[in-house]
Scaffold this motif. Sequence first.
Motif, PDB file in Angstrom:
ATOM      1  N   ILE A   1      -3.380 -10.011   8.219  1.00 53.92           N
ATOM      2  CA  ILE A   1      -3.213  -8.701   8.851  1.00 53.92           C
ATOM      3  C   ILE A   1      -4.542  -8.207   9.373  1.00 53.92           C
ATOM      4  CG2 ILE A   1      -3.372  -7.682   6.555  1.00 53.92           C
ATOM      5  CD1 ILE A   1      -1.654  -6.090   9.603  1.00 53.92           C
ATOM      6  N   SER A   2      -4.519  -7.604  10.561  1.00 57.25           N
ATOM      7  CA  SER A   2      -5.699  -6.963  11.135  1.00 57.25           C
ATOM      8  C   SER A   2      -5.307  -5.594  11.666  1.00 57.25           C
ATOM      9  CB  SER A   2      -6.284  -7.823  12.262  1.00 57.25           C
ATOM     10  OG  SER A   2      -7.356  -7.149  12.896  1.00 57.25           O
ATOM     11  N   GLN A   3      -5.933  -4.561  11.146  1.00 55.49           N
ATOM     12  CA  GLN A   3      -5.716  -3.190  11.596  1.00 55.49           C
ATOM     13  C   GLN A   3      -7.064  -2.594  11.963  1.00 55.49           C
ATOM     14  OE1 GLN A   3      -3.661  -1.721   8.028  1.00 55.49           O
ATOM     15  NE2 GLN A   3      -1.746  -1.586   9.174  1.00 55.49           N
ATOM     16  N   SER A   4      -7.198  -2.142  13.200  1.00 55.62           N
ATOM     17  CA  SER A   4      -8.496  -1.637  13.653  1.00 55.62           C
ATOM     18  C   SER A   4      -8.291  -0.572  14.717  1.00 55.62           C
ATOM     19  CB  SER A   4      -9.349  -2.790  14.213  1.00 55.62           C
ATOM     20  OG  SER A   4      -8.715  -3.379  15.332  1.00 55.62           O
ATOM     21  N   GLY A   5      -9.385   0.109  15.018  1.00 55.63           N
ATOM     22  CA  GLY A   5      -9.367   1.096  16.092  1.00 55.63           C
ATOM     23  C   GLY A   5      -8.879   2.464  15.696  1.00 55.63           C
ATOM     24  N   GLY A   6      -8.671   2.719  14.396  1.00 54.30           N
ATOM     25  CA  GLY A   6      -8.197   4.043  14.013  1.00 54.30           C
ATOM     26  C   GLY A   6      -8.170   4.226  12.519  1.00 54.30           C
ATOM     27  N   ASN A   7      -7.588   5.338  12.092  1.00 56.12           N
ATOM     28  CA  ASN A   7      -7.553   5.718  10.693  1.00 56.12           C
ATOM     29  C   ASN A   7      -6.108   5.796  10.195  1.00 56.12           C
ATOM     30  OD1 ASN A   7     -10.389   6.125  10.995  1.00 56.12           O
ATOM     31  ND2 ASN A   7      -9.994   8.196  11.748  1.00 56.12           N
ATOM     32  N   LEU A   8      -5.982   5.955   8.871  1.00 60.42           N
ATOM     33  CA  LEU A   8      -4.694   6.194   8.225  1.00 60.42           C
ATOM     34  C   LEU A   8      -3.699   5.056   8.443  1.00 60.42           C
ATOM     35  CD1 LEU A   8      -4.317   9.993   9.119  1.00 60.42           C
ATOM     36  CD2 LEU A   8      -5.079   9.015   6.942  1.00 60.42           C
ATOM     37  N   ASN A   9      -4.203   3.835   8.486  1.00 63.07           N
ATOM     38  CA  ASN A   9      -3.324   2.682   8.560  1.00 63.07           C
ATOM     39  C   ASN A   9      -2.946   2.227   7.152  1.00 63.07           C
ATOM     40  OD1 ASN A   9      -3.270   2.324  11.462  1.00 63.07           O
ATOM     41  ND2 ASN A   9      -5.405   1.642  11.288  1.00 63.07           N
ATOM     42  N   GLN A  10      -1.764   1.591   7.036  1.00 64.83           N
ATOM     43  CA  GLN A  10      -1.266   1.166   5.739  1.00 64.83           C
ATOM     44  C   GLN A  10      -0.750  -0.270   5.813  1.00 64.83           C
ATOM     45  OE1 GLN A  10       0.901   4.396   3.358  1.00 64.83           O
ATOM     46  NE2 GLN A  10       1.345   5.015   5.466  1.00 64.83           N
TER      47      GLN A  10
ATOM     48  N   ASN B   1      -4.731 -12.549   3.691  1.00 63.55           N
ATOM     49  CA  ASN B   1      -5.964 -12.131   4.354  1.00 63.55           C
ATOM     50  C   ASN B   1      -5.744 -10.765   5.003  1.00 63.55           C
ATOM     51  OD1 ASN B   1      -7.646 -14.806   4.329  1.00 63.55           O
ATOM     52  ND2 ASN B   1      -5.628 -15.397   5.067  1.00 63.55           N
ATOM     53  N   ALA B   2      -6.700  -9.848   4.835  1.00 64.46           N
ATOM     54  CA  ALA B   2      -6.566  -8.519   5.418  1.00 64.46           C
ATOM     55  C   ALA B   2      -7.910  -8.028   5.936  1.00 64.46           C
ATOM     56  CB  ALA B   2      -6.002  -7.532   4.402  1.00 64.46           C
ATOM     57  N   MET B   3      -7.859  -7.403   7.104  1.00 67.05           N
ATOM     58  CA  MET B   3      -9.034  -6.746   7.699  1.00 67.05           C
ATOM     59  C   MET B   3      -8.614  -5.369   8.183  1.00 67.05           C
ATOM     60  SD  MET B   3     -12.181  -6.547   8.931  1.00 67.05           S
ATOM     61  CE  MET B   3     -12.905  -8.181   9.060  1.00 67.05           C
ATOM     62  N   GLN B   4      -9.271  -4.330   7.660  1.00 56.24           N
ATOM     63  CA  GLN B   4      -9.046  -2.956   8.113  1.00 56.24           C
ATOM     64  C   GLN B   4     -10.374  -2.338   8.531  1.00 56.24           C
ATOM     65  OE1 GLN B   4      -6.993  -1.087   4.753  1.00 56.24           O
ATOM     66  NE2 GLN B   4      -5.081  -1.084   5.917  1.00 56.24           N
ATOM     67  N   ILE B   5     -10.401  -1.795   9.741  1.00 56.99           N
ATOM     68  CA  ILE B   5     -11.594  -1.129  10.259  1.00 56.99           C
ATOM     69  C   ILE B   5     -11.226   0.306  10.590  1.00 56.99           C
ATOM     70  CG2 ILE B   5     -13.372  -1.128  12.032  1.00 56.99           C
ATOM     71  CD1 ILE B   5     -12.961  -4.111  12.343  1.00 56.99           C
ATOM     72  N   GLY B   6     -11.818   1.246   9.914  1.00 56.85           N
ATOM     73  CA  GLY B   6     -11.531   2.657  10.101  1.00 56.85           C
ATOM     74  C   GLY B   6     -11.593   3.377   8.776  1.00 56.85           C
ATOM     75  N   SER B   7     -11.197   4.634   8.775  1.00 54.84           N
ATOM     76  CA  SER B   7     -11.280   5.464   7.572  1.00 54.84           C
ATOM     77  C   SER B   7      -9.891   5.785   7.032  1.00 54.84           C
ATOM     78  CB  SER B   7     -12.033   6.760   7.880  1.00 54.84           C
ATOM     79  OG  SER B   7     -13.340   6.481   8.347  1.00 54.84           O
ATOM     80  N   SER B   8      -9.868   6.045   5.728  1.00 53.61           N
ATOM     81  CA  SER B   8      -8.648   6.485   5.038  1.00 53.61           C
ATOM     82  C   SER B   8      -7.501   5.503   5.207  1.00 53.61           C
ATOM     83  CB  SER B   8      -8.237   7.885   5.533  1.00 53.61           C
ATOM     84  OG  SER B   8      -9.281   8.811   5.338  1.00 53.61           O
ATOM     85  N   ASN B   9      -7.826   4.230   5.198  1.00 55.49           N
ATOM     86  CA  ASN B   9      -6.797   3.204   5.272  1.00 55.49           C
ATOM     87  C   ASN B   9      -6.359   2.794   3.877  1.00 55.49           C
ATOM     88  OD1 ASN B   9      -6.736   2.952   8.169  1.00 55.49           O
ATOM     89  ND2 ASN B   9      -8.705   1.892   8.028  1.00 55.49           N
ATOM     90  N   PHE B  10      -5.195   2.129   3.777  1.00 57.67           N
ATOM     91  CA  PHE B  10      -4.590   1.851   2.477  1.00 57.67           C
ATOM     92  C   PHE B  10      -4.013   0.440   2.471  1.00 57.67           C
ATOM     93  CE2 PHE B  10      -0.864   1.722  -0.289  1.00 57.67           C
ATOM     94  CZ  PHE B  10      -1.361   2.240  -1.478  1.00 57.67           C
ATOM     95  N   ILE B  11      -4.264  -0.303   1.374  1.00 54.05           N
ATOM     96  CA  ILE B  11      -3.688  -1.628   1.176  1.00 54.05           C
ATOM     97  C   ILE B  11      -3.147  -1.720  -0.242  1.00 54.05           C
ATOM     98  CG2 ILE B  11      -4.131  -4.113   1.000  1.00 54.05           C
ATOM     99  CD1 ILE B  11      -6.209  -3.859   3.130  1.00 54.05           C
ATOM    100  N   SER B  12      -1.905  -2.199  -0.361  1.00 61.32           N
ATOM    101  CA  SER B  12      -1.296  -2.457  -1.661  1.00 61.32           C
ATOM    102  C   SER B  12      -0.870  -3.916  -1.710  1.00 61.32           C
ATOM    103  CB  SER B  12      -0.080  -1.553  -1.882  1.00 61.32           C
ATOM    104  OG  SER B  12       0.569  -1.865  -3.100  1.00 61.32           O
TER     105      SER B  12
END
Length: 340
Positions: free
Chosen positions: A283-292, A305-316
Amino acid sequence: MNKYTPITATLLVTITTSGAMANTLIINQNGMGNLVTPVQEASVTNSDIIINQTGNFNFSNPQQEDNTTDSEITHTQVGNTNSATSIQGSTVETSASITQSSNDNDATTNQLSTNITSTTISQSGWGGQMALVNQTGNFLSDAIINQTKNSNSAIVIQFDVDSNLTIINQEGHFIGGNQINTIQFDGLANFISSTQVGNAQIAYVSQGDGAGNESATFQFGKYNELTIAQSGSSNRINIEQYWESNMAVHNQSGDRNMSFSEQLSQENTVGVSQPGDMNESTISQSGGNLNQYFITQFGDNNIFNAMQIGSSNFISVVQADDNSIMMVNQIGDGNILIIP
């Protein structure tokens, strides 16, 4: 026995029947309130039906069934409230093409026990269009649907099929609200590609009891929803969602399956469930906030594999059983990672 019901208004009909070897029906219409219902049976071979309608309230229902071979059906309708239905039975290397230009059109094709079959539906108008393709017992067949504007629906059903291709393109002009429902069941090496542009779009993809199947989905807009379900082994999911407040859910049951998701912007959600062994999710989440991102893997030797770029993101993450691998990279402030 051949049945031909030619229609009112400006009309040109050309009929050629040479025994059981060749059948040809050509109808050209220009007017309102037209009706066409040709039927070619009696084990038709090398048959052609070509229908061109220009005007309002047109209807066309060509049928080539049972032992038809190398048959071709073409519908071309320009006007309002058009409807076209094509039915081809036990045919080989057949094709059905429907082109509609206006609003509130219906297009339906049925191809049963056919090999190397092609179905193409193109609908252009301001919305409210519906396309349905049903292919059963096919090999090396394809279904292609192109729809423009808003509130359209595309349904493709393929049962007991191998090495088939489904391509659906929906362009939601400003609004969106289009829907895609594709089902492939009990097949090998099938491919589904769906593209939706606009807001509030819904796509459902199901590939069941197969192996080596692949699904690729692209959504651009806001408030889009995507659900993909695969059962079997060695299947693959590719998801791309751009813009915000989108949701993607993929369920894979079986072994050696792979899932790839990319979301760009904010407030997006991905949910992944993979019961089985040797499955992989990226998973790749980028370009913003509050992704889950929510993932559940049950089985041995699974990879996440996970990549998150931004603030207030969440992974479970839930990985049950042995020898599973997890790699997580979160860049930004206020991100949360939960591992029970």
